[in-house]
Design a protein around this motif. Sequence first.
Motif, PDB file in Angstrom:
ATOM      1  N   ALA A   1      34.463  39.030  32.314  1.00 33.22           N
ATOM      2  CA  ALA A   1      34.872  40.442  32.359  1.00 33.22           C
ATOM      3  C   ALA A   1      35.885  40.666  33.480  1.00 33.22           C
ATOM      4  CB  ALA A   1      33.653  41.341  32.539  1.00 33.22           C
ATOM      5  N   ASP A   2      35.624  40.102  34.669  1.00 33.67           N
ATOM      6  CA  ASP A   2      36.555  40.252  35.788  1.00 33.67           C
ATOM      7  C   ASP A   2      37.900  39.612  35.468  1.00 33.67           C
ATOM      8  OD1 ASP A   2      34.754  41.625  37.389  1.00 33.67           O
ATOM      9  OD2 ASP A   2      34.032  39.814  38.387  1.00 33.67           O
ATOM     10  N   ILE A   3      37.871  38.448  34.872  1.00 30.74           N
ATOM     11  CA  ILE A   3      39.107  37.738  34.520  1.00 30.74           C
ATOM     12  C   ILE A   3      39.865  38.514  33.443  1.00 30.74           C
ATOM     13  CG2 ILE A   3      40.043  35.621  33.532  1.00 30.74           C
ATOM     14  CD1 ILE A   3      38.942  35.486  36.484  1.00 30.74           C
ATOM     15  N   LYS A   4      39.139  39.078  32.500  1.00 31.62           N
ATOM     16  CA  LYS A   4      39.772  39.860  31.429  1.00 31.62           C
ATOM     17  C   LYS A   4      40.527  41.058  32.003  1.00 31.62           C
ATOM     18  CE  LYS A   4      38.492  40.959  26.738  1.00 31.62           C
ATOM     19  NZ  LYS A   4      37.409  41.159  25.795  1.00 31.62           N
ATOM     20  N   VAL A   5      39.931  41.738  32.974  1.00 37.04           N
ATOM     21  CA  VAL A   5      40.585  42.880  33.616  1.00 37.04           C
ATOM     22  C   VAL A   5      41.858  42.410  34.317  1.00 37.04           C
ATOM     23  CG1 VAL A   5      40.375  44.571  35.493  1.00 37.04           C
ATOM     24  CG2 VAL A   5      38.492  44.263  33.869  1.00 37.04           C
TER      25      VAL A   5
END
Length: 116
Positions: A6-10
């Motif tokens: 999720a953090d990488i996607k953001v």
Amino acid sequence: MELNPADIKVFLNHIYEFKKGVRRMVLYTTNKKYEAFAVKRLEKQHIKFIVQPVDDERINLFFGCDECIDAIRLLVDRPLNRLTPEEDFILGAMLGYDICMQCRRYCDRKARHLAS
């Protein structure tokens, strides 16, 4: 190192928006464990950036147009919560935040600053 998808996607979405011209500059606050991944990705894509420590676990990662990052180097020389009301206003405007909300935030911060 385990990366949170999720953090990488953001982060990757911020890069996408920058590359498409939706944003001219991004402020991404994340865990220090993602710093090497983020820096490598930005360097690979030739995107100018600045890493600013927040605390023992987090960093602020500013990235974007050369002119914006050059201005950030001059403007953000201390933790964000220590910026003057004027510096905070400029930073918010540079990041594309709603200008009316920035004006309200500036007035509130200025009033608190003058009262202290």
